[in-house]
Motif scaffolding. Sequence first.
Motif, PDB file in Angstrom:
ATOM      1  N   LEU A 227       0.846  -1.195   0.000  1.00 44.38           N
ATOM      2  CA  LEU A 227       0.000   0.000   0.000  1.00 44.38           C
ATOM      3  C   LEU A 227       0.882   1.247   0.000  1.00 44.38           C
TER       4      LEU A 227
ATOM      5  N   ASP B 115       2.367   4.978   1.047  1.00 45.59           N
ATOM      6  CA  ASP B 115       2.653   5.575   2.348  1.00 45.59           C
ATOM      7  C   ASP B 115       1.417   6.292   2.889  1.00 45.59           C
ATOM      8  N   GLY B 116       1.141   6.069   4.169  1.00 43.78           N
ATOM      9  CA  GLY B 116       0.050   6.756   4.823  1.00 43.78           C
ATOM     10  C   GLY B 116      -1.324   6.229   4.508  1.00 43.78           C
ATOM     11  N   PHE B 117      -1.394   5.178   3.686  1.00 44.44           N
ATOM     12  CA  PHE B 117      -2.704   4.627   3.318  1.00 44.44           C
ATOM     13  C   PHE B 117      -3.083   3.562   4.335  1.00 44.44           C
ATOM     14  N   GLU B 118      -4.230   3.723   4.924  1.00 46.86           N
ATOM     15  CA  GLU B 118      -4.644   2.843   6.008  1.00 46.86           C
ATOM     16  C   GLU B 118      -5.145   1.512   5.470  1.00 46.86           C
ATOM     17  N   ARG B 119      -4.619   0.436   6.033  1.00 50.66           N
ATOM     18  CA  ARG B 119      -5.028  -0.894   5.610  1.00 50.66           C
ATOM     19  C   ARG B 119      -6.378  -1.251   6.216  1.00 50.66           C
ATOM     20  N   ALA B 120      -7.259  -1.791   5.393  1.00 48.04           N
ATOM     21  CA  ALA B 120      -8.581  -2.199   5.850  1.00 48.04           C
ATOM     22  C   ALA B 120      -8.711  -3.711   5.719  1.00 48.04           C
TER      23      ALA B 120
ATOM     24  N   SER C  58      -8.326  -4.506  -1.150  1.00 51.32           N
ATOM     25  CA  SER C  58      -9.365  -4.259  -0.140  1.00 51.32           C
ATOM     26  C   SER C  58     -10.649  -5.014  -0.452  1.00 51.32           C
TER      27      SER C  58
ATOM     28  N   SER D  28       3.170   7.835  -2.669  1.00 51.65           N
ATOM     29  CA  SER D  28       2.032   8.435  -1.989  1.00 51.65           C
ATOM     30  C   SER D  28       0.910   8.637  -2.989  1.00 51.65           C
TER      31      SER D  28
END
Length: 365
Positions: free
Chosen positions: A72, A74-79, A127, A306
């Motif tokens: 993923l 940088d800074g992308f939240e894993r769901a 996701s 990013s």
Amino acid sequence: MCARRFLIIVFLFILLGVAGAFAIFQFGGNVLLKSATPRGHFEAKAAGDGPDYTQSAAWLARPGLDSAASWLPDGFERAAPGKAAAFYVHPTTYLNRDRWNAPLDPGGQTSARTTLFLRSQASALSSAGDIWAPRYRQAAYGAFLLDSPDATRALDLAYSDVLAAFDTFIADVPADRPLILAGHSQGSLHLLRLLADRKTKLSSRLVAAYVVGWPISTTADLPATGLAACATPAATGCVMSWQSFGQPANPNLVLDAWEKAPGRSAAHRRADIICTNPVTGTVGGASLPVDNPGTLVPDGNFTSASLAAGQVGARCDHGLLEIGGAIPALGPYVLPGNNYHVYDYALFWAAIRRDAERRLAAWRR
């Protein structure tokens, strides 16, 4: 593989895409033919043994493997992933001329490029569910330059692996789980053929097929699949397909060659190419830059990736997805005619992710 290495070779797979696109769309003349055509005649044994897709070693990604498809930005939240199973076919990564088809595990830069396509393309679907991505004896990019028995056999061999992988995939995934299919360039060529050959197995399980970076005729190709283009953001069992061009767009180098080839439905192709907008999720859609949730961009030092939101607008025009706005610096490898073929996924990475999640939710309803 660390994020630094991933982004250092972003430009390598951009360069790869240039070579693959030239070959696929037959841009080049005698110089390209001479420099790209594999030596000798096609021999299946030159690519080595075929895959056994019951074994994990035959897969680049599948449940239970530590896969690059889970990368993923940088800074992308894993769901938590959804309940779909996604089958992804990577584009051409084999640039050598020593044979017509790459071995399953060629190593070196070919394997590194393949890994990075998983990170930059297949990851957009992570996701929605588990990613399955087969190793396959891909046709060397020179196979796309010639209308010859050698080239046909090379493409057929590559497709036979993809088909065998899909049959293993469909047998292993529980029958009540929805399916997503995705590919790019050579991967989409094989995927289009697979959709026609295995349409009865897909039936009502298909959430969507992302057949990107390969022209699809509404009259000569799509009828063979039994599917429609995705007309609304909540449509399921449909095809998403686009080719990204800057403005002014000049697709003549693409279309002149493509229209001469017969379609999947044996009809003659014409300029009736499907264009779906990954931001709007509609056929012929238009979106403003502010509507785009994120373009995948490396930083200036190529040490991280990013998402740049609100930068790239897009609209379908005569079968092409024309882009505009403040397009981030993705690299210098835009093809003739302002063709952004290499960036088809990167331009809309977050939008593709959102689109898959939205269609999966609609399918479950």
